[in-house]
Design a protein around this motif. Structure first.
Motif, PDB file in Angstrom:
ATOM      1  N   GLU A 190       6.580   5.738   2.557  1.00 39.94           N
ATOM      2  CA  GLU A 190       7.048   4.671   1.690  1.00 39.94           C
ATOM      3  C   GLU A 190       8.499   4.330   1.976  1.00 39.94           C
ATOM      4  OE1 GLU A 190       6.291   6.650  -2.078  1.00 39.94           O
ATOM      5  OE2 GLU A 190       8.462   6.829  -2.383  1.00 39.94           O
ATOM      6  N   ALA A 191       8.872   3.110   1.577  1.00 44.45           N
ATOM      7  CA  ALA A 191      10.254   2.645   1.769  1.00 44.45           C
ATOM      8  C   ALA A 191      10.558   1.609   0.707  1.00 44.45           C
ATOM      9  CB  ALA A 191      10.429   2.055   3.163  1.00 44.45           C
ATOM     10  N   ASP A 192      11.814   1.560   0.327  1.00 43.94           N
ATOM     11  CA  ASP A 192      12.237   0.546  -0.638  1.00 43.94           C
ATOM     12  C   ASP A 192      12.245  -0.831   0.015  1.00 43.94           C
ATOM     13  OD1 ASP A 192      12.622   2.491  -2.561  1.00 43.94           O
ATOM     14  OD2 ASP A 192      14.766   2.723  -2.127  1.00 43.94           O
ATOM     15  N   LEU A 193      11.960  -1.851  -0.780  1.00 46.67           N
ATOM     16  CA  LEU A 193      12.069  -3.230  -0.317  1.00 46.67           C
ATOM     17  C   LEU A 193      13.531  -3.666  -0.395  1.00 46.67           C
ATOM     18  CD1 LEU A 193       9.009  -4.944  -2.032  1.00 46.67           C
ATOM     19  CD2 LEU A 193       9.133  -3.846   0.206  1.00 46.67           C
ATOM     20  N   PRO A 194      13.948  -4.569   0.465  1.00 46.03           N
ATOM     21  CA  PRO A 194      13.183  -5.219   1.529  1.00 46.03           C
ATOM     22  C   PRO A 194      12.953  -4.279   2.705  1.00 46.03           C
ATOM     23  CG  PRO A 194      15.456  -5.972   1.565  1.00 46.03           C
ATOM     24  CD  PRO A 194      15.321  -5.115   0.353  1.00 46.03           C
ATOM     25  N   ALA A 195      11.838  -4.492   3.400  1.00 47.08           N
ATOM     26  CA  ALA A 195      11.476  -3.615   4.507  1.00 47.08           C
ATOM     27  C   ALA A 195      10.713  -4.414   5.563  1.00 47.08           C
ATOM     28  CB  ALA A 195      10.620  -2.456   4.006  1.00 47.08           C
ATOM     29  N   VAL A 196      10.634  -3.820   6.753  1.00 46.79           N
ATOM     30  CA  VAL A 196       9.843  -4.378   7.854  1.00 46.79           C
ATOM     31  C   VAL A 196       8.626  -3.482   8.039  1.00 46.79           C
ATOM     32  CG1 VAL A 196       9.792  -4.985  10.302  1.00 46.79           C
ATOM     33  CG2 VAL A 196      11.908  -5.287   8.983  1.00 46.79           C
ATOM     34  N   VAL A 197       7.436  -4.077   8.028  1.00 46.32           N
ATOM     35  CA  VAL A 197       6.201  -3.305   8.149  1.00 46.32           C
ATOM     36  C   VAL A 197       5.323  -3.921   9.226  1.00 46.32           C
ATOM     37  CG1 VAL A 197       4.116  -2.504   6.958  1.00 46.32           C
ATOM     38  CG2 VAL A 197       6.279  -2.683   5.689  1.00 46.32           C
ATOM     39  N   SER A 198       4.834  -3.090  10.141  1.00 45.31           N
ATOM     40  CA  SER A 198       3.831  -3.554  11.102  1.00 45.31           C
ATOM     41  C   SER A 198       2.482  -2.959  10.718  1.00 45.31           C
ATOM     42  CB  SER A 198       4.203  -3.167  12.534  1.00 45.31           C
ATOM     43  OG  SER A 198       4.151  -1.762  12.722  1.00 45.31           O
ATOM     44  N   VAL A 199       1.414  -3.719  10.899  1.00 40.66           N
ATOM     45  CA  VAL A 199       0.089  -3.292  10.444  1.00 40.66           C
ATOM     46  C   VAL A 199      -0.883  -3.247  11.623  1.00 40.66           C
ATOM     47  CG1 VAL A 199       0.549  -4.359   8.205  1.00 40.66           C
ATOM     48  CG2 VAL A 199      -0.773  -5.622   9.920  1.00 40.66           C
ATOM     49  N   THR A 200      -1.879  -2.392  11.498  1.00 37.20           N
ATOM     50  CA  THR A 200      -2.882  -2.270  12.555  1.00 37.20           C
ATOM     51  C   THR A 200      -4.072  -3.188  12.257  1.00 37.20           C
ATOM     52  OG1 THR A 200      -4.247  -0.558  11.536  1.00 37.20           O
ATOM     53  CG2 THR A 200      -2.255   0.173  12.695  1.00 37.20           C
ATOM     54  N   ASP A 201      -5.020  -3.190  13.171  1.00 41.17           N
ATOM     55  CA  ASP A 201      -6.228  -4.003  12.982  1.00 41.17           C
ATOM     56  C   ASP A 201      -7.260  -3.294  12.098  1.00 41.17           C
ATOM     57  OD1 ASP A 201      -6.893  -2.014  14.732  1.00 41.17           O
ATOM     58  OD2 ASP A 201      -7.707  -3.331  16.286  1.00 41.17           O
ATOM     59  N   GLN A 202      -6.846  -2.180  11.483  1.00 40.83           N
ATOM     60  CA  GLN A 202      -7.733  -1.474  10.553  1.00 40.83           C
ATOM     61  C   GLN A 202      -7.413  -1.806   9.100  1.00 40.83           C
ATOM     62  OE1 GLN A 202     -10.304   0.475  11.860  1.00 40.83           O
ATOM     63  NE2 GLN A 202      -9.499  -0.531  13.697  1.00 40.83           N
ATOM     64  N   ILE A 203      -6.366  -2.564   8.856  1.00 37.79           N
ATOM     65  CA  ILE A 203      -5.879  -2.753   7.487  1.00 37.79           C
ATOM     66  C   ILE A 203      -6.750  -3.701   6.677  1.00 37.79           C
ATOM     67  CG2 ILE A 203      -4.328  -4.670   8.045  1.00 37.79           C
ATOM     68  CD1 ILE A 203      -2.319  -3.394   6.055  1.00 37.79           C
ATOM     69  N   ASN A 204      -7.423  -4.644   7.314  1.00 38.82           N
ATOM     70  CA  ASN A 204      -8.216  -5.623   6.573  1.00 38.82           C
ATOM     71  C   ASN A 204      -9.116  -6.408   7.522  1.00 38.82           C
ATOM     72  OD1 ASN A 204      -6.612  -7.713   7.775  1.00 38.82           O
ATOM     73  ND2 ASN A 204      -5.018  -7.307   6.255  1.00 38.82           N
ATOM     74  N   GLU A 205      -9.796  -7.382   6.971  1.00 37.66           N
ATOM     75  CA  GLU A 205     -10.623  -8.293   7.773  1.00 37.66           C
ATOM     76  C   GLU A 205     -10.056  -9.696   7.577  1.00 37.66           C
ATOM     77  OE1 GLU A 205     -13.360  -9.158  10.527  1.00 37.66           O
ATOM     78  OE2 GLU A 205     -13.093  -7.152   9.690  1.00 37.66           O
ATOM     79  N   PRO A 206      -9.343 -10.230   8.571  1.00 37.84           N
ATOM     80  CA  PRO A 206      -8.705 -11.538   8.390  1.00 37.84           C
ATOM     81  C   PRO A 206      -9.706 -12.631   8.052  1.00 37.84           C
ATOM     82  CG  PRO A 206      -7.871 -10.449  10.351  1.00 37.84           C
ATOM     83  CD  PRO A 206      -9.057  -9.654   9.888  1.00 37.84           C
ATOM     84  N   ARG A 207      -9.276 -13.546   7.201  1.00 36.15           N
ATOM     85  CA  ARG A 207     -10.124 -14.679   6.814  1.00 36.15           C
ATOM     86  C   ARG A 207     -10.010 -15.799   7.849  1.00 36.15           C
ATOM     87  NH1 ARG A 207      -6.858 -15.821   1.373  1.00 36.15           N
ATOM     88  NH2 ARG A 207      -6.684 -13.565   1.591  1.00 36.15           N
ATOM     89  N   TYR A 208     -11.001 -16.679   7.834  1.00 42.35           N
ATOM     90  CA  TYR A 208     -10.967 -17.860   8.693  1.00 42.35           C
ATOM     91  C   TYR A 208     -10.441 -19.048   7.889  1.00 42.35           C
ATOM     92  CZ  TYR A 208     -13.962 -15.281  11.924  1.00 42.35           C
ATOM     93  OH  TYR A 208     -14.469 -14.340  12.781  1.00 42.35           O
TER      94      TYR A 208
END
Length: 266
Positions: A175-193
């Motif tokens: 965890e980190a306090d905001l503001p922060a920079v976060v990179s996400v993987t392709d496991q985090i969700n299913e992108p919408r169209y």
């Protein structure tokens, strides 16, 4: 600052992976057939979910798509707006050509300072052209912000970003306090169209355009002049040769082991 979020999502216009990649005479990647980087769509989806959980744009939440590049890079922003981003920011200047990760993070940091009052910067785990994963870390350093990388889940609890990082056999919660920079993987969700409603709505959304001068930068800090790396030589990939066919005559297992051993794979 209330419960609303101002999130900036980094998006990149990258060569379509369905086509072969080509290096041009100037030793830069040809980008004539380019699209919004698929890995950036996971970051955009994460931003939209965080926004929607807080009432969306009507409640004051913002999801801003940010890119840099040629005029054609605006197509990546338009796709992000169709998917659901509130607005776009495009840094475009001829002097940006051949920027490496170092020069890119310099420009994006300046753009983020210009946007101002940001709670969260989201990025994909890597671009699908350079695949370095360097920009989010460099960006956090330049902005003096904490960074959380390779998030497979992301929650905002109060003013704290909480992520899960999945390893081979274990997972860590960071965890980190905001503001922060976060990179996400392709496991985090299913992108919408993008749907028809979103495509129509995108036509009314704003894209702000910045030049290097607008950001207080000059040509010597970006492009090949500001890059710490450069391509010295590029050659076409050799044509594939015919593979080795192992015919099972009762000894296929041993032949396969011998083949792998000869390739120093076992």
């Amino acid at each position: 600052m209330g419960d609303t979020l101002k999130i900036v999502v980094l998006v990149k216009h990258v060569p379509d992976a369905q086509f072969d990649r080509h290096i041009g005479p100037d030793r830069t990647l040809e980008r004539s057939e380019s699209i919004l980087s698929e890995l950036d769509e996971y970051a955009l989806e994460a931003a939209l979910q965080l926004s929607e959980a807080r009432g969306g744009e009507k409640a004051g939440n913002q999801v801003i798509a940010l890119t840099m590049g040629t005029p054609d890079a605006a197509n990546a922003l338009k796709k992000a707006l169709q998917i659901g981003a509130s607005s776009g920011v495009h840094v475009t200047d001829e002097a940006l050509a051949a920027s490496d990760a170092w020069a890119t993070s310099l420009v994006l940091a300046a753009a983020l300072r210009e946007i101002g009052d940001i709670d969260l910067v989201l990025a994909g785990m890597a671009s699908t052209d350079g695949e370095t994963s360097l920009v989010p870390a460099q960006l956090a350093e330049r902005l003096g912000l904490p960074q959380l990388t390779f998030a497979s889940s992301l929650e905002i609890e109060g003013r704290t970003a909480v992520i899960r990082r999945d390893g081979g056999t274990t997972s860590d919660t960071v965890e980190a306090d905001l503001p922060a920079v976060v990179s996400v993987t392709d496991q985090i969700n299913e992108p919408r169209y993008p749907n028809f409603k979103g495509i129509l709505a995108a036509k009314k959304k704003k894209i702000a355009t910045f030049s290097l001068a607008d950001l207080g930068l000059d040509a010597g800090q970006t492009g090949s002049a500001g890059a710490l790396t450069r391509v010295e030589q590029a050659e076409p990939r050799p044509a594939r040769t015919a593979g080795t066919i192992i015919t099972d005559e009762g000894d296929a297992g041993m032949k396969l082991v011998d083949f792998l051993a000869a390739q120093k794979l076992v």
